[in-house]
Design a protein around this motif. Structure first.
Motif, PDB file in Angstrom:
ATOM      1  N   ALA A  46       0.835  -1.200   0.000  1.00  0.00           N
ATOM      2  CA  ALA A  46       0.000   0.000   0.000  1.00  0.00           C
ATOM      3  C   ALA A  46       0.875   1.257   0.000  1.00  0.00           C
ATOM      4  CB  ALA A  46      -0.919   0.000   1.224  1.00  0.00           C
ATOM      5  N   PHE A  47       1.957   1.233   0.763  1.00  0.00           N
ATOM      6  CA  PHE A  47       2.890   2.361   0.789  1.00  0.00           C
ATOM      7  C   PHE A  47       3.498   2.592  -0.594  1.00  0.00           C
ATOM      8  CE2 PHE A  47       7.405   3.643   1.335  1.00  0.00           C
ATOM      9  CZ  PHE A  47       7.189   4.941   1.785  1.00  0.00           C
ATOM     10  N   ALA A  48       3.893   1.510  -1.263  1.00  0.00           N
ATOM     11  CA  ALA A  48       4.478   1.636  -2.598  1.00  0.00           C
ATOM     12  C   ALA A  48       3.472   2.216  -3.594  1.00  0.00           C
ATOM     13  CB  ALA A  48       4.975   0.265  -3.078  1.00  0.00           C
ATOM     14  N   LEU A  49       2.209   1.794  -3.483  1.00  0.00           N
ATOM     15  CA  LEU A  49       1.180   2.334  -4.375  1.00  0.00           C
ATOM     16  C   LEU A  49       0.980   3.823  -4.131  1.00  0.00           C
ATOM     17  CD1 LEU A  49      -1.518  -0.506  -4.265  1.00  0.00           C
ATOM     18  CD2 LEU A  49      -0.113   0.159  -6.231  1.00  0.00           C
ATOM     19  N   LEU A  50       0.952   4.227  -2.878  1.00  0.00           N
ATOM     20  CA  LEU A  50       0.769   5.643  -2.558  1.00  0.00           C
ATOM     21  C   LEU A  50       1.951   6.478  -3.034  1.00  0.00           C
ATOM     22  CD1 LEU A  50      -0.621   5.319   1.088  1.00  0.00           C
ATOM     23  CD2 LEU A  50      -1.871   6.234  -0.869  1.00  0.00           C
ATOM     24  N   LEU A  51       3.143   5.910  -2.936  1.00  0.00           N
ATOM     25  CA  LEU A  51       4.354   6.678  -3.205  1.00  0.00           C
ATOM     26  C   LEU A  51       4.700   6.734  -4.692  1.00  0.00           C
ATOM     27  CD1 LEU A  51       6.324   8.154  -1.299  1.00  0.00           C
ATOM     28  CD2 LEU A  51       7.836   6.180  -1.493  1.00  0.00           C
ATOM     29  N   SER A  52       4.451   5.649  -5.401  1.00  0.00           N
ATOM     30  CA  SER A  52       4.994   5.549  -6.759  1.00  0.00           C
ATOM     31  C   SER A  52       3.940   5.587  -7.861  1.00  0.00           C
ATOM     32  CB  SER A  52       5.810   4.253  -6.895  1.00  0.00           C
ATOM     33  OG  SER A  52       4.985   3.129  -6.659  1.00  0.00           O
ATOM     34  N   THR A  53       2.670   5.640  -7.516  1.00  0.00           N
ATOM     35  CA  THR A  53       1.622   5.717  -8.538  1.00  0.00           C
ATOM     36  C   THR A  53       0.786   6.963  -8.308  1.00  0.00           C
ATOM     37  OG1 THR A  53      -0.101   4.535  -7.301  1.00  0.00           O
ATOM     38  CG2 THR A  53       1.505   3.195  -8.494  1.00  0.00           C
ATOM     39  N   LYS A  54      -0.075   7.234  -9.264  1.00  0.00           N
ATOM     40  CA  LYS A  54      -0.960   8.391  -9.146  1.00  0.00           C
ATOM     41  C   LYS A  54      -2.348   7.982  -8.655  1.00  0.00           C
ATOM     42  CE  LYS A  54       1.396  11.178 -12.651  1.00  0.00           C
ATOM     43  NZ  LYS A  54       1.263  11.944 -13.907  1.00  0.00           N
ATOM     44  N   LEU A  55      -2.453   6.779  -8.103  1.00  0.00           N
ATOM     45  CA  LEU A  55      -3.737   6.336  -7.580  1.00  0.00           C
ATOM     46  C   LEU A  55      -4.144   7.208  -6.392  1.00  0.00           C
ATOM     47  CD1 LEU A  55      -3.286   2.434  -7.580  1.00  0.00           C
ATOM     48  CD2 LEU A  55      -4.613   3.817  -9.182  1.00  0.00           C
ATOM     49  N   PRO A  56      -5.418   7.634  -6.337  1.00  0.00           N
ATOM     50  CA  PRO A  56      -5.853   8.425  -5.183  1.00  0.00           C
ATOM     51  C   PRO A  56      -5.824   7.601  -3.909  1.00  0.00           C
ATOM     52  CG  PRO A  56      -7.726   7.835  -6.587  1.00  0.00           C
ATOM     53  CD  PRO A  56      -6.488   7.419  -7.323  1.00  0.00           C
ATOM     54  N   ALA A  57      -5.670   8.293  -2.780  1.00  0.00           N
ATOM     55  CA  ALA A  57      -5.543   7.593  -1.497  1.00  0.00           C
ATOM     56  C   ALA A  57      -6.764   6.745  -1.182  1.00  0.00           C
ATOM     57  CB  ALA A  57      -5.300   8.613  -0.381  1.00  0.00           C
ATOM     58  N   TRP A  58      -7.960   7.252  -1.519  1.00  0.00           N
ATOM     59  CA  TRP A  58      -9.167   6.498  -1.177  1.00  0.00           C
ATOM     60  C   TRP A  58      -9.211   5.169  -1.925  1.00  0.00           C
ATOM     61  CZ3 TRP A  58     -12.521   5.177  -5.052  1.00  0.00           C
ATOM     62  CH2 TRP A  58     -12.461   5.915  -6.243  1.00  0.00           C
ATOM     63  N   LEU A  59      -8.677   5.136  -3.162  1.00  0.00           N
ATOM     64  CA  LEU A  59      -8.686   3.893  -3.927  1.00  0.00           C
ATOM     65  C   LEU A  59      -7.697   2.889  -3.336  1.00  0.00           C
ATOM     66  CD1 LEU A  59      -9.713   2.291  -6.332  1.00  0.00           C
ATOM     67  CD2 LEU A  59      -8.009   3.429  -7.767  1.00  0.00           C
TER      68      LEU A  59
END
Length: 404
Positions: free
Chosen positions: A377-390
């Protein structure tokens, strides 16, 4: 041909209603946390509506970053204040805050029932999200506020101090010492942006607001200790949190955890679950207070507890914006204050680092699978443009189905 410019102004109530509806739409759609909120505000009020210039907007942001409290909410309050005075500030605040506040209060009211229906794995997913979100905040704030050897030392020593000393004492000591070190040894860069001051707030009103801020900060703890009444203590705890938080909504965690989890007023599981759910909400992160007030084991809880918590945590933001806006041009050029803020911001990263270790990490990461999910989840938040809620929803769904 002569062109005349209409000087007619709409009735005050219509202007307030317009401000409320604009901010209500933003409060329903502004996902992504404080930095994203500032981008939404800029697009809405600078580019689309031209309520103010880019420089003046940047100056409002600078003011709200300088003050303690929820930066994006304070910018919204300042925009409403500049547009329509104190009623405009109230309209902007209510519109931006009510959607997530109501949702978080409802979640608090039905937390016990929802928890039994979802099961431990679903709730554990929210706790794992809180690990990832705070880690992301820690990473971003560390790069901005802890660069250089002196600020890094302030951050590390602040974290150790908060872990070793009683919570409230440790936080006050850390902030005071960090401010003194900043004033003595740090040098903030000069800021060329200029501000014209606010014509909607008389200086007498601004002075009263600033005095009220400091009087409440000193008087509320005394009243809470003397009266021993939970509503007064609840108001004091949330007011002090709103008044002492530098760095945004993520930093409410260490302050509130020390006051509510360690006192037994809310369980650690409920606290971290509510914090995880807050990440999936639009609007300000400070509406986490509504959940804590609603789910508290003390009385009043429910809607009344949520209302007291919300009013208390946002009141310092109102008083500080109203008090500081007319004096900002003079205040912002005080080099010693800017240097002190550099030290305080480095200490805030230390507060967040301490909270990341305990209670978040120690109560959530129990086995390798927990670490892998939180790290993903940390990697997704840090390295992608996915919104936090998703990312929150993906993590919770994965935990519910595959880690049960």
């Amino acid at each position: 041909m002569n062109h005349t410019v209409s000087t007619d102004t709409p009735p005050a109530w219509r202007q307030w209603w317009t401000i409320f509806t604009i901010f209500l739409r933003l409060g329903c759609t502004s996902f992504g946390g404080p930095i994203a909120h500032l981008g939404y505000f800029r697009q809405e009020f600078v580019e689309k509506r031209a309520w103010l210039t880019a420089n003046k907007y940047a100056d409002l942001v600078a003011l709200c970053q300088f003050l303690p409290g929820p930066a994006s909410s304070q910018v919204g309050i300042a925009l409403g204040l500049s547009r329509a005075g104190i009623p405009g500030a109230v309209a902007a605040f209510l519109g931006f805050t009510l959607p997530s506040a109501i949702l978080m209060a409802l979640f608090g009211l039905f937390y016990a029932r929802i928890g039994s229906a979802w099961g431990a794995a679903w709730l554990h997913g929210f706790k794992l999200v809180s690990v990832a979100v705070v880690a992301q905040a820690l990473w971003g704030m560390g790069k901005n506020f802890s660069s250089g050897w002196l600020r890094s030392i302030i951050t590390i020593l602040s974290a150790i101090t908060v872990l070793l000393l009683p919570a409230v004492i440790g936080q006050i000591v850390v902030i005071v010492v960090a401010a003194a070190v900043g004033m003595a040894f740090l040098a903030a860069p000069a800021d060329p942006i200029e501000h014209e001051g606010s014509k909607n707030i008389p200086k007498r009103v601004a002075t009263t607001a600033l005095i009220s801020f400091f009087v409440l900060l000193v008087a509320l703890p005394i009243c809470a200790k003397t009266m021993q009444l939970y509503p007064v203590t609840l108001f004091d705890d949330f007011y002090r949190t709103g008044a002492l938080v530098f760095g945004g909504g993520h930093v409410v965690l260490p302050l509130l955890a020390s006051q509510f989890v360690q006192s037994g007023w809310i369980s650690e599981e409920a606290f971290l679950t509510g914090y995880g759910v807050t990440q999936a909400m639009p609007g300000p992160l400070f509406t986490f207070a509504a959940f804590v007030g609603a789910v508290s084991r003390q009385q009043p809880a429910g809607w009344l507890g949520a209302g007291i918590a919300l009013c208390a945590i946002f009141l310092p933001a109102f008083l500080l914006v109203i008090g500081a806006l007319p004096f900002w041009e003079r205040l912002r050029h005080q080099q010693q204050l800017k240097n002190a803020l550099m030290g305080i911001n480095a200490a805030v990263v230390g507060l967040l680092l301490a909270a990341f270790y305990h209670p978040i990490w120690t109560s959530t990461i129990h086995q390798p699978s927990d670490f892998l999910v939180a790290a993903s989840a940390f990697a997704l938040l840090l390295s992608t443009k996915l919104p936090a809620w998703l990312v929150v929803l993906m993590t919770v769904i994965f935990s519910g189905f595959f880690m049960a």
